[in-house]
Scaffold this motif. Structure first.
Motif, PDB file in Angstrom:
ATOM      1  N   PHE A 108       0.756   4.346  -2.715  1.00  0.00           N
ATOM      2  CA  PHE A 108       0.510   5.697  -2.263  1.00  0.00           C
ATOM      3  C   PHE A 108       2.163   6.936  -2.664  1.00  0.00           C
ATOM      4  O   PHE A 108       2.026   7.394  -3.020  1.00  0.00           O
ATOM      5  N   PRO A 142      -6.556   3.074  -1.738  1.00  0.00           N
ATOM      6  CA  PRO A 142      -5.548   3.772  -2.847  1.00  0.00           C
ATOM      7  C   PRO A 142      -6.025   4.938  -2.877  1.00  0.00           C
ATOM      8  O   PRO A 142      -5.649   5.341  -3.101  1.00  0.00           O
ATOM      9  N   ASN A 156       0.701   9.508  -5.374  1.00  0.00           N
ATOM     10  CA  ASN A 156       1.261  10.892  -4.262  1.00  0.00           C
ATOM     11  C   ASN A 156       1.913  11.606  -5.436  1.00  0.00           C
ATOM     12  O   ASN A 156       1.582  12.528  -5.830  1.00  0.00           O
ATOM     13  N   ASN A 166      -6.801   7.189   0.053  1.00  0.00           N
ATOM     14  CA  ASN A 166      -5.725   7.668   0.653  1.00  0.00           C
ATOM     15  C   ASN A 166      -4.999   9.226  -0.593  1.00  0.00           C
ATOM     16  O   ASN A 166      -4.553  10.088  -0.368  1.00  0.00           O
ATOM     17  N   ALA A 167      -5.426   8.869  -1.788  1.00  0.00           N
ATOM     18  CA  ALA A 167      -5.301   9.935  -3.344  1.00  0.00           C
ATOM     19  C   ALA A 167      -6.399  11.373  -2.727  1.00  0.00           C
ATOM     20  O   ALA A 167      -5.596  11.835  -2.603  1.00  0.00           O
ATOM     21  N   TYR A 172       1.265  -1.318  -0.200  1.00  0.00           N
ATOM     22  CA  TYR A 172       0.307  -0.082  -0.042  1.00  0.00           C
ATOM     23  C   TYR A 172       0.594   1.479  -0.085  1.00  0.00           C
ATOM     24  O   TYR A 172       0.246   2.596  -1.212  1.00  0.00           O
ATOM     25  N   ASN A 173       2.185   1.493   0.966  1.00  0.00           N
ATOM     26  CA  ASN A 173       2.919   2.878   0.973  1.00  0.00           C
ATOM     27  C   ASN A 173       3.204   2.853  -0.744  1.00  0.00           C
ATOM     28  O   ASN A 173       3.758   3.970  -0.374  1.00  0.00           O
TER      29      ASN A 173
END
Lengths: 312, 328
Positions: B106, B190, B110, B193-194, B102-103
């Motif tokens: 991200f 995601p 990003n 998060n975005a 996930y990171n």
């Protein structure tokens, strides 16, 4: 910063004015869509909170209340003492936390910024090492609960966010780049002690960075619910965010647990809880103040991000 | 610290003028003369000891079988038992995979979206609208994860959520029980998060863009460079340092996940754990919900140590690229 960006792009564009009319229109279409994607989800929450529950259940969530109703708010404010109490907790934590944090951060950052001070590397290491390694949740929690006895204390919501190393970096950089060392030196020659210099000369010149860090802190404190999740059990010190968290989870719990639902109806109570609209009304109560403070916040955030990003 | 070379230059000239010539300025007398400045460190030092350094000794808990009758420090040592258990079950693998995957997504997204939005926003000529767009994309950053959880529920709720009721139903499709079906969350998280952070990242790049020399662009225009060429050959190369630094700093934190995003947005739903459980949520749950102190601290120490190595490695890289942006 934004205004510079804008005046710059304007002066650029004036050179060939007509070449990109189409490009500009496309940009506007793109950004209108993007803005809608960012704002509409919030509109959905607000719209549902002002809607009639049965219409919502029949037709689903809409971006405009099909049948206006304030019943959800009536129910939310039935427990108005808890809401006032929670706002009080959130306000206290935010205001007191932000003030103490500003004092701690600036006191630590100022001597760090003094390049003539020996052994300051040791103190820099002491704080920056905490960015690299930490003992983890368990030992930290046990120190707070078993040694500081902060379970259910409002200070458990304040202490953990007091000294953020990153803010010390930003403030140290501000002090060392914007406050001329000649100024400090002449103050010293005039007989000003270090404390006097710090409070009467350095801090008044540092209002922009103090405002920025203050706003970062305000946002962190106001939006925090993790610390409540860890340390708050009884309803005395439940903050707004945690109240929202609990409301959502308890409604979910009642709805997903048929035993509880049966228990309520067998006990004579009826389960016509307007769960959907009630949830969203609670969310609106929680979002409230941060939206009003938003334009003000944004201005300082951009400034602060510039301070942090340039870093020197 | 970057200021060590300044240390050498300054004190030689400053104290010699103001203080009487001490025959051999000792460590203690130096401290005493500057006691006001050292005193300023003290509240922070005290705080760091209590809040950060004392808990660091607590990592020994990971090597113990903690029980409440013996107390934390009296409990028997069990060596690497907790770690063995953690790595023999597939927990460690699942939470590590989720956290890293996930990171990574991200960070990449990003970066790409943040830079793109910043460049495009910088091209918008209408001053008022440009400010409005910026405010709009920045808005989600100011909402707490609890609020975000409410919003996501508004979209994905089973019975009346917007997606099920207003998109899938009119299309004649089956409703989806989003909170029971782990595979969808690989995409949902995601997106959330975005939505929350892209405004923030783009503002960082926008701030950097604003500092660029307009003459570069004017010169490029005189040479007949198109807008696209200007972006590719001037803007992006100038943004590279900021891009590299923010990305490397994020990689240094890749072992730490956004607790709220992974805990509250999926509403801590049990069936979703295979795709939503990350190290931070695992540590929290095993400790405060399941009560297994040993396992939780083992996972916490694992995170702390790997995270430490990652920060050291990335910092070395940052130092190579630009010294003043390195952490230490």
């Amino acid at each position: 910063m934004i205004s510079i960006a804008q005046s710059q792009s304007r002066s650029k564009s004036q050179l060939h004015y007509d070449s990109s009319k189409l490009g500009q229109s496309l940009l506007h279409v793109l950004f209108l869509l993007l803005s809608a994607a960012c704002i509409l989800p919030l509109v959905l929450v607000v719209a549902v909170s002002f809607s009639d529950e049965t219409t919502v259940i029949a037709n689903g969530f809409k971006f405009w209340p099909e049948k206006f109703s304030l019943r959800a708010y009536d129910l939310v404010f039935l427990d108005y003492m808890q809401i006032i109490r929670s706002y009080g907790v959130s306000l206290f934590v935010t205001v007191v936390g932000t003030i103490i944090s500003l004092i701690l951060v600036s006191l630590f950052a100022y001597p760090l910024s003094r390049s003539d001070l020996k052994y300051r590397g040791f103190f820099a290491f002491l704080i920056f090492f905490t960015m690299l390694f930490n003992g983890g949740l368990v030992p930290w929690y046990l120190v707070y609960v078993n040694y500081l006895h902060l379970m259910d204390s409002i200070w458990a919501l304040i202490l953990p966010l007091l000294l953020t190393p990153f803010y010390v970096i930003i403030m140290r950089t501000f002090f060392s780049t914007t406050i001329p060392s000649e100024l400090l030196e002449s103050a010293k020659i005039d007989g000003s002690g270090e404390w006097y210099t710090f409070m009467r000369i350095v801090l008044p010149l540092s209002l922009p960075v103090l405002a920025t860090i203050g706003l970062f802190n305000t946002l962190n404190y106001w939006n925090d619910w993790f610390l409540s999740l860890l340390y708050i059990d009884e309803s005395k010190n439940v903050s707004v965010q945690y109240l929202m968290y609990r409301t959502l989870n308890s409604i979910q719990y009642i709805l997903s647990n048929s035993a509880v639902a049966n228990g309520i109806s067998q006990g004579g109570g009826s389960l016509d809880l307007p769960s959907k609209t009630l949830q969203m009304a609670m969310a609106v109560v929680g979002i409230g103040p941060i939206i009003f403070a938003y334009p003000f916040f944004q201005k300082f955030f951009v400034k602060g991000l510039t301070l942090g990003a340039v870093k020197g | 610290m970057k200021a060590t070379h300044a240390d050498v230059a300054l004190p030689a000239s400053v104290p010699s003028r103001t203080s009487p010539p001490a025959p051999r300025p000792s460590f203690l007398s130096y401290i005493w003369r500057h006691k006001a400045l050292y005193l300023m460190f003290m509240p922070g030092v005290l705080y760091l000891i209590v809040n950060n350094y004392i808990p660091m000794f607590g990592v020994v808990i990971a090597f113990k079988n903690v029980n409440y009758t013996d107390g934390i420090f009296g409990s028997p040592w069990v060596g690497f038992y907790n770690f063995k258990y953690l790595f023999l079950t597939n927990h460690a693998w699942v939470i590590t995979r989720n956290t890293l995957a996930y990171n990574s997504v991200f960070i990449l997204f990003n970066l790409a979206a943040g830079v793109t939005i910043a460049i495009l926003l910088n091209e918008v000529r209408h001053k008022l609208l440009s400010r409005f767009y910026q405010s709009a994309v920045f808005l989600p950053y100011f909402l707490s994860m609890v609020v975000v959880g409410y919003i996501v529920l508004g979209f994905l709720g089973m019975d009346s959520g917007f997606v099920n009721k207003s998109i899938l139903e009119p299309l004649g499709l089956e409703r989806i029980d989003w909170y029971a079906e782990p595979s969808y969350w690989i995409f949902i998280l995601p997106i959330v998060n975005a939505w929350k952070y892209v405004g923030y990242t783009s503002v960082i790049y926008l701030a950097a863009l604003a500092g660029f020399d307009p003459e570069l662009y004017e010169a490029a225009k005189l040479d007949g460079a198109s807008k696209w060429k200007q972006i590719v050959h001037i803007t992006i190369p100038l943004l590279f340092p900021v891009m590299i630094i923010t990305t490397l700093l994020a990689i240094g934190r890749i072992f730490y996940a956004d607790f709220g995003l992974f805990y509250q947005v999926p509403l801590n739903a049990g069936p979703l754990l295979p795709t939503t459980d990350v190290i931070d949520t695992y540590v929290y749950r095993t400790f405060l919900i399941n009560g297994s102190i040993g396992m939780s601290s083992a996972a916490g120490l694992y995170q702390g140590l790997v995270g430490f190595v990652l920060v050291l490695v990335t910092n070395t890289i940052v130092r190579r690229i630009s010294k003043e942006n390195a952490l230490f």
